[in-house]
Design an enzyme around this catalytic site. Structure first.
Site, PDB file in Angstrom:
ATOM      1  N   GLU A 169      19.589   1.043   1.668  1.00  0.00           N
ATOM      2  CA  GLU A 169      19.123   0.255   3.063  1.00  0.00           C
ATOM      3  C   GLU A 169      17.625   0.090   3.157  1.00  0.00           C
ATOM      4  O   GLU A 169      17.008  -0.889   3.777  1.00  0.00           O
ATOM      5  CB  GLU A 169      19.090   1.431   3.863  1.00  0.00           C
ATOM      6  CG  GLU A 169      20.274   1.967   4.365  1.00  0.00           C
ATOM      7  CD  GLU A 169      21.079   3.152   3.196  1.00  0.00           C
ATOM      8  OE1 GLU A 169      20.534   3.191   1.980  1.00  0.00           O
ATOM      9  OE2 GLU A 169      22.221   3.254   3.332  1.00  0.00           O
ATOM     10  N   GLY A 229       0.853  -1.293   0.044  1.00  0.00           N
ATOM     11  CA  GLY A 229      -0.273  -0.059  -0.038  1.00  0.00           C
ATOM     12  C   GLY A 229       0.662   1.060   0.019  1.00  0.00           C
ATOM     13  O   GLY A 229       0.173   2.527  -0.265  1.00  0.00           O
TER      14      GLY A 229
END
Lengths: 638, 638
Positions: free
Chosen positions: B381, B124
């Site tokens: 990351e 989402g």
């Protein structure tokens, strides 16, 4: 050897000598500091020597000269090289380079920051310099319309950051031919080889697939470098950014460390430094400047996708400062759009960005009014904040908006924006569980904590249209990182036009001589607090209600007065319990030395699902009923 | 029409019928809810109909069957399509689809979450499902070694997120031929055309440049879809992920909205829905299942880059549980590496990831001990946290480390990890100004606030080696998002081996019957607090010292006892003033109803530069001298 001169026509032989000096100085300053990255500097020394002497158009005496080119070290750890360049052009002294690098209180920091006037943006978190450069290049091409170029030195390790590809995607979309990325492909990262090593062709293919012109060169062949930089500089009239893929050797110039994986981020011990300097031909004191920019006037406006969009599909918004009536329902996000347009009409420095949700954040009103000052960043929040940082470096007042939840995507960029001393104006819509059906992925419940923790930040959270307009205007004059949190739904206007909303202030909406409890809210919860106060009347409880629209800085005076007058405080926030409005209130009261008060904090402590906004406010325990209950409990127990 | 059947050999004609049903059901459920994304579901209905009936190997009765394929909707807003698929395979009822979508308390949330047993990860926030899928595929190929495939449906708008390219980069680096990304290129985002529109060839070139096999198809040609999915499924023995670039039409199947930019994220009003359903041939009740997976045993171990690295360059670390002596200097980051190896030796489910700084975080010890369970994520990351999320979905205990400052890069992924109900173990090294010379870009000063605000998180911050080992072991058993903050420098051991460090506990290192003040620290500031207590002896001030190694949950009992016993508290933290240790202490005391105490909070309130750790601790006012001064002021003023 000592040569001093300022020239527009430095030969490649002299550039070669300068390259050796840059290596030597990179070694000297890092060894003197006992830390730093000499080998990552040495790989790029040839690139910089040719760039600075023959292609970078820069008036070093006037770093704020508008027509200056821009030099951004996206690989900020190569700061020894950058500072050695600054010495070579005569703006940093030998003494400063030797004794100021990485030292306390000095300006030659471990990674470059705009404390130095020749540095546009802070780097050191990899993958940010190129996205920042996109912002500077957008300004150069479309706003300032000056012929400067933006040269960005990238490391190869940082090409693993997705933000680099967001940057190239936007650079090609916006035809930023004034942007040149120089990739220093030295093959080695911090702990070993990069994932692509010296596969420069893959880098070139990626750059080309993302719309750039790619030039592959030997990064130690000065003639090849010169040709590539000349080609890049010549491309200004084209429609593509240039990526120079330079194959280089880490530690180049010192045979003991060349291409070694063991010398990342390590200064050489003094004896090694001596050997390296000897191998490089000794210390030099060249002071050489390259070409100065030609004077230039702003060129004609260039079309870009926003200006080319069929703006007439929707009506042009009013350019007037919006006025909302008390009681009139308006969403604060709509008021943001209205206010931004009015601000843009008054101030040509106002620019807007959005992450492909402008019809939700209402940034689209600005797009329709001022398409030439709007840059769609699509769903690339990192690039959006980086572009805002680059535009801020060029003096624009940039408002960047998306769903508040998705600003978390850009937290590292926001943090670095603060270090860049950039004035970033961030606007997050659809905050909290109030949004309802979309569910938790779209609900910002950490944003207040996130932005409050950023150095020097300002956090604003209006509850109605009138206060939103005032706070948007305040943001335009607010330095540092400022953040406006807006709400999805429409709520009744609380304030008449003309009311003052200073940053750091609050509004007391209900109060009396014998208030027994204070209810503090902001945004949607303020409306719940007002309803709660009404409910409490039936219990014979008189409640003060404070609109804490400025979460940081917060109105300490109003809070301490409330604590002293009522002794009981309920704070309700549409945010997780940590670090938001409740924390701000608690922090302020304790810091002010208040002790004789009791505080109940209502926040979203569970994991929400879908539902209506009202259902979820009730589920979270932050609606009027729960606020009233908390107030009843506080008043009953004392 | 009603057909019910379970088959391994569903014809394309039946798939076509199913596609119409998926469209109809997507319309029905979103119209019934009054919100949702029917048009974004309709563009991908043909892709899903063929995939689910003929290529997805899934035992719908046993969603936790290890050999099941995985189906991830990276475009989570197409949840109507996903839930319609669930209805079509018979695991969600007609009733639930009609009345449960986006409703309060129901499991068919606005965007998919793992509340549903067939959903691996919450999506989402765009650009996350594919990176998560990389984690699942890493598990399938290298850890579980099962022949399942990971099918990820991506939208085209989300291809603007850099994280998508981080994912493909890692997918090709790790030769994830079990990963298939299906790009639903319907040309239209929320507010208009995407930046590349229907230029499917550019998407294909980008995917190929990032190492994937790209297949361009018409996403509404069932035969072409079938061929592409078959080719993708056949690629399991190859060394490349597959990207299917499917050109589609938003709203496909309902002529009133096809290819319209005006129908993003809008349910059709009932009358329109009726017309759409009529045009699509009416409501159907097909229940059709595709192929079930063949039983399979784990295959042979496959080499991957970590297993191929020359691990013998450095000595193998000890597999023993590390033991440090009191007074012995050790960096907590080193203790993390030592502890992780020992944990890995005991528990084969322990896996490690790092963002190309493993020689700084000391994750490299794990790499050397268990290369087959280590995945280098390079400087990406976001992908690192996403891979950890995918691995967690497969039951692995994944520890992901980088500099604490750079975890900010992944904040949206951490937040979504919580919504994914994933157990993520995050480790951030080099926290705070203590790191010294590198400067602010490398200093985590927001990380405690950031992680504290995440739902259900645990925040740990040890001050010595012994406590680090215990807390790493505790993290292995901690659900949800847990975070360990480690320090760069070495500090003396405080605790003997065998000491207990429960999550939510603290250690009182100095205390007496007549303590006048309590000094609270964690990590580096705990050592400063101990020194401050020594300094205060000369003033005749007896100080209690508390090691608040568990920042969340925090030891309310020890804090309230300190407040009651001493009435004066000094908290020192190497973090900005908002949302960190000081906030945690203040929040806990106020929540516990403590009122009769005074609190001084010392934190990093300025913007640091470079310097030595000691210089910067002093500059920030969080060193022993400043802590002692604060204690003196508190004791003098009462």
């Amino acid at each position: 050897m000592t040569t001093t001169g300022v020239s527009n026509d430095v030969s490649l032989d002299v550039a070669a000598d300068l390259a050796a000096q840059l290596r030597v100085d990179s070694i000297r300053c890092s060894t003197s500091a006992g830390s730093g990255h000499p080998t990552s500097s040495m790989s790029a020394a040839d690139l910089l020597a040719v760039l600075v002497t023959r292609h970078l158009h820069y008036n070093w005496d006037e770093p704020h000269e508008p027509v200056n080119d821009h030099l951004i070290f996206s690989k900020g750890h190569a700061s020894p090289l950058l500072y050695s360049v600054f010495k070579a052009v005569g703006v940093v002294s030998e003494e400063e380079l030797r004794s100021g690098y990485r030292r306390f209180g000095e300006r030659l920091e471990g990674h470059p920051t705009p404390i130095l006037p020749w540095v546009d943006v802070a780097t050191g978190s990899l993958g940010q310099g190129l996205p920042d450069g996109v912002g500077v290049a957008l300004s150069g091409r479309y706003l300032e319309r000056l012929p400067y170029r933006v040269w960005v030195l990238c490391g190869d390790s940082e090409l693993a950051e997705g933000s680099i590809w967001e940057a190239l995607d936007k650079a090609s979309y916006y035809q930023l031919s004034n942007l040149v990325a120089i990739l220093d492909v030295n093959r080695l990262g911090q702990r070993g080889a990069t994932d692509l090593g010296w596969d420069v062709d893959v880098y070139a293919r990626r750059a080309e697939a993302f719309g750039a012109r790619a030039l592959v060169i030997d990064g130690h062949d000065l003639s090849a470098i010169d040709d590539a930089l000349a080609a890049a500089a010549d491309g200004l009239a084209s429609a593509q950014p240039t990526v120079i893929v330079a194959k280089t050797i880490k530690g180049k110039g010192f045979s003991e460390v060349e291409n070694s994986p063991d010398w990342h981020g390590k200064p050489f011990p003094p004896d090694m430094a001596d050997r390296a300097i000897a191998e490089l031909g000794g210390v030099r004191s060249l002071v050489i400047r390259g070409p100065r920019p030609e004077p230039a006037e702003p060129g004609p406006a260039l079309a870009h996708p926003s200006t080319l969009a069929p703006q007439d599909q929707l009506p042009k918004p009013s350019l007037e400062r919006p006025v909302y009536k008390v009681g009139e329902k308006v969403a604060t996000r709509k008021a943001y759009g209205d206010a931004l347009v009015a601000l843009g009409a008054r101030d040509p420095k106002v620019v807007a960005l959005d992450g492909e949700v402008s019809n939700s954040t209402f940034a689209e009103e600005f797009t329709r009014a001022f398409p030439e000052r709007y840059f769609e960043m699509f769903i690339a929040e990192q690039q959006m904040v980086a572009a805002a940082t680059g535009l801020a470096a060029r003096g624009y007042k940039t408002f960047a908006s998306t769903f508040a939840a998705f600003l978390t995507r850009a937290y590292d960029f926001i943090r670095m924006g603060a270090i860049s001393l950039a004035d970033l104006r961030l606007v997050g819509s659809h905050a909290g569980v109030e949004i309802g059906a979309d569910g938790p992925s779209q609900m910002a419940l950490e944003d207040l904590a996130m932005i409050r923790a950023v150095h020097g930040s300002t956090v604003l959270y209006p509850a109605d249209g009138t206060s939103t307009v005032a706070l948007v205007e305040a943001m335009a004059e607010t330095p540092g990182i400022s953040y406006l949190r807006t709400t999805r739904g429409s709520f009744p206007g609380l304030y008449a036009d003309g009311e003052d909303f200073p940053v750091g202030g609050s509004k007391t909406l209900r109060s009396g001589a014998d208030d027994q409890v204070t209810l503090i809210g902001a945004g949607v919860t303020l409306h719940e607090c007002l309803q709660a106060a009404d409910l409490l009347v039936a219990d014979g409880i008189t409640a003060r209600v404070i609109d804490c629209y400025s979460v940081k800085p917060i109105d300490v005076g109003a809070l301490t007065a409330a604590a002293q007058d009522t002794g009981r405080i309920v704070v309700a926030e549409d945010h997780h319990p940590e670090g938001g409005l409740g924390s701000a209130v608690a922090d302020a009261l304790l810091a002010a030395g208040e002790r004789d008060f009791r505080l109940t904090r209502l926040a979203v402590s569970g994991m929400p699902g879908s539902g209506t906004g009202d259902e979820l406010l009730a589920w979270a325990g932050i609606d009027a009923e729960h606020i009233a209950d908390a107030a009843r409990q506080l008043t009953a127990s004392v």
